[in-house]
Design a protein around this motif. Structure first.
Motif, PDB file in Angstrom:
ATOM      1  N   GLY A   1      12.815  62.737 -26.205  1.00  0.00           N
ATOM      2  CA  GLY A   1      11.653  62.771 -25.333  1.00  0.00           C
ATOM      3  C   GLY A   1      11.747  61.756 -24.210  1.00  0.00           C
ATOM      4  N   ASP A   2      10.614  61.398 -23.651  1.00  0.00           N
ATOM      5  CA  ASP A   2      10.523  60.427 -22.571  1.00  0.00           C
ATOM      6  C   ASP A   2      10.640  59.024 -23.170  1.00  0.00           C
ATOM      7  N   CYS A   3      11.728  58.322 -22.854  1.00  0.00           N
ATOM      8  CA  CYS A   3      11.956  57.019 -23.484  1.00  0.00           C
ATOM      9  C   CYS A   3      10.983  55.954 -22.992  1.00  0.00           C
ATOM     10  N   VAL A   4      10.350  56.168 -21.856  1.00  0.00           N
ATOM     11  CA  VAL A   4       9.353  55.213 -21.383  1.00  0.00           C
ATOM     12  C   VAL A   4       8.115  55.269 -22.284  1.00  0.00           C
TER      13      VAL A   4
ATOM     14  N   ALA B   1      16.328  61.828 -35.866  1.00  0.00           N
ATOM     15  CA  ALA B   1      16.178  60.417 -36.252  1.00  0.00           C
ATOM     16  C   ALA B   1      15.249  59.715 -35.275  1.00  0.00           C
ATOM     17  N   GLY B   2      14.569  58.687 -35.760  1.00  0.00           N
ATOM     18  CA  GLY B   2      13.704  57.906 -34.883  1.00  0.00           C
ATOM     19  C   GLY B   2      12.278  57.848 -35.384  1.00  0.00           C
ATOM     20  N   TYR B   3      11.338  57.825 -34.435  1.00  0.00           N
ATOM     21  CA  TYR B   3       9.930  57.592 -34.759  1.00  0.00           C
ATOM     22  C   TYR B   3       9.032  58.440 -33.866  1.00  0.00           C
ATOM     23  N   LYS B   4       7.809  58.617 -34.318  1.00  0.00           N
ATOM     24  CA  LYS B   4       6.758  59.180 -33.482  1.00  0.00           C
ATOM     25  C   LYS B   4       5.730  58.081 -33.220  1.00  0.00           C
ATOM     26  N   ASN B   5       5.505  57.809 -31.943  1.00  0.00           N
ATOM     27  CA  ASN B   5       4.472  56.842 -31.534  1.00  0.00           C
ATOM     28  C   ASN B   5       4.677  55.446 -32.114  1.00  0.00           C
ATOM     29  N   GLN B   6       5.926  55.003 -32.128  1.00  0.00           N
ATOM     30  CA  GLN B   6       6.224  53.664 -32.658  1.00  0.00           C
ATOM     31  C   GLN B   6       6.858  52.747 -31.610  1.00  0.00           C
ATOM     32  N   GLY B   7       7.034  53.234 -30.382  1.00  0.00           N
ATOM     33  CA  GLY B   7       7.578  52.377 -29.337  1.00  0.00           C
ATOM     34  C   GLY B   7       9.049  52.053 -29.495  1.00  0.00           C
ATOM     35  N   LYS B   8       9.790  52.909 -30.191  1.00  0.00           N
ATOM     36  CA  LYS B   8      11.238  52.700 -30.342  1.00  0.00           C
ATOM     37  C   LYS B   8      11.964  53.962 -29.900  1.00  0.00           C
ATOM     38  N   ASP B   9      12.957  53.780 -29.043  1.00  0.00           N
ATOM     39  CA  ASP B   9      13.668  54.941 -28.521  1.00  0.00           C
ATOM     40  C   ASP B   9      14.911  54.454 -27.801  1.00  0.00           C
ATOM     41  N   TRP B  10      15.665  55.397 -27.246  1.00  0.00           N
ATOM     42  CA  TRP B  10      16.799  55.053 -26.391  1.00  0.00           C
ATOM     43  C   TRP B  10      16.646  55.832 -25.090  1.00  0.00           C
TER      44      TRP B  10
ATOM     45  N   VAL C   1      10.718  67.674 -38.560  1.00  0.00           N
ATOM     46  CA  VAL C   1      10.044  66.811 -37.582  1.00  0.00           C
ATOM     47  C   VAL C   1      10.510  67.149 -36.172  1.00  0.00           C
ATOM     48  N   CYS C   2      11.827  67.263 -35.992  1.00  0.00           N
ATOM     49  CA  CYS C   2      12.359  67.601 -34.669  1.00  0.00           C
ATOM     50  C   CYS C   2      12.129  69.069 -34.316  1.00  0.00           C
ATOM     51  N   GLN C   3      12.063  69.928 -35.316  1.00  0.00           N
ATOM     52  CA  GLN C   3      11.767  71.334 -35.033  1.00  0.00           C
ATOM     53  C   GLN C   3      10.370  71.479 -34.436  1.00  0.00           C
ATOM     54  N   GLN C   4       9.435  70.651 -34.894  1.00  0.00           N
ATOM     55  CA  GLN C   4       8.082  70.683 -34.336  1.00  0.00           C
ATOM     56  C   GLN C   4       8.042  70.104 -32.926  1.00  0.00           C
ATOM     57  N   GLU C   5       8.842  69.066 -32.693  1.00  0.00           N
ATOM     58  CA  GLU C   5       8.846  68.397 -31.384  1.00  0.00           C
ATOM     59  C   GLU C   5       9.677  69.146 -30.352  1.00  0.00           C
ATOM     60  N   PHE C   6      10.800  69.704 -30.818  1.00  0.00           N
ATOM     61  CA  PHE C   6      11.749  70.352 -29.903  1.00  0.00           C
ATOM     62  C   PHE C   6      12.111  71.731 -30.473  1.00  0.00           C
ATOM     63  N   PRO C   7      11.555  72.797 -29.948  1.00  0.00           N
ATOM     64  CA  PRO C   7      11.794  74.142 -30.487  1.00  0.00           C
ATOM     65  C   PRO C   7      13.262  74.562 -30.484  1.00  0.00           C
TER      66      PRO C   7
END
Length: 279
Positions: free
Chosen positions: A245-248, A208-217, A192-198
């Protein structure tokens, strides 16, 4: 931290110096929630707020010994600055902290004696983004200040296991930023992270975390621990918040240093500093 929960700052009797690791007097809230929430005071007693020599929040760390805090190396080495540029005498590590806008009844700050970044740390790639902060005075154990457990190299986790990240970073206007917050983050497959962050490093990093779920740090949570509860009931530092990614937007998972992979370096460095790991 986006959508978080607070933890720290309770009333309690002093705890002996044989305090076990990873066992808070107040249990964290661990029910699944949308977003995150404020943490229960005292439930993450190993959390430390790091404040730099200018009085700004640098990030967080996690207590693993009475003289040792585990955190991110990027607090001390980065583009245009290095550890040798910092006046560590004026840095503070606040234990027992909960609400940063007031003086909490259990908070106490400790001066920084020395910082030991991992020798392989690269601030461009964030490879080996881990460091030890050695305090001048011993950190005193009580109901609001206790050590978290350090996993060894054999300590494993399961994909889908839900862990928690506490911190004082930005909530992107979704919560109270003055108090300790927490967010639940499931461990994801490396792919999952390999696809998001080369540049994701499968050998030393956790996804760890989510995609498009509004949860981040957010940025001020760098160095915060990804806490996972073991079958024995103790909480372990499975990861350290490093990048994402962008936490906003909160639409991507996050990258954490895989702490068990650094267990030998941590313990050897502690031994050399005169503070051998006790657990």
């Amino acid at each position: 931290m986006l959508f978080a929960i607070c933890v720290l700052g309770l009333v309690g009797a002093a705890v002996g110096q044989n305090q076990p690791c990873g066992v808070p007097s107040v249990q964290p809230i661990t029910n699944r929630i949308v977003g995150g929430q404020i943490a229960v005071p005292g439930s993450w007693p190993w959390m430390v707020l790091l404040v730099d020599d200018l009085g700004f929040i640098a990030g967080s760390g996690v207590v693993i010994d009475q003289h040792v805090i585990l955190t991110s190396a990027q607090h001390f080495e980065g583009p245009g600055f290095s550890l040798y540029d910092l006046d560590l005498h004026y840095w503070r590590a606040y234990a027992g902290e909960y609400n940063i806008s007031v003086t909490d009844p259990h908070e106490k700050y400790y001066r920084v004696k020395r910082v030991v970044p991992h020798p392989g740390y690269n601030y461009t790639s964030l490879e080996n983004d881990i460091a030890l902060v050695i305090t001048t005075q011993p950190i005193l154990w009580n109901d609001h200040t206790m050590p978290a457990c350090l996993p060894d190299a054999t300590h494993t986790y399961n994909i889908g296991e839900v862990c928690y990240l506490p911190g004082w970073g930005s909530t992107a206007s979704t919560g109270n930023e003055e108090v300790l917050n927490q967010v639940d983050l499931p461990i994801l497959d490396d792919s999952v992270c390999q696809q998001e962050f080369p540049v994701f490093l499968t050998n030393t990093e956790i996804c760890a975390g989510y995609k498009n779920q509004g949860k981040d740090w957010c940025g001020d949570d760098i160095g915060s621990p990804l806490m996972c509860k073991d079958q024995n009931g103790a909480w372990y530092v499975q990861g350290l918040a490093s990048s994402g990614g962008d936490c906003v937007k909160a639409d991507q998972p996050s990258v954490f240093e895989d702490v068990p992979q650094y267990s030998d370096w941590i313990k050897n460095t502690m031994e050399q500093a005169g503070y051998p790991y006790q657990y």
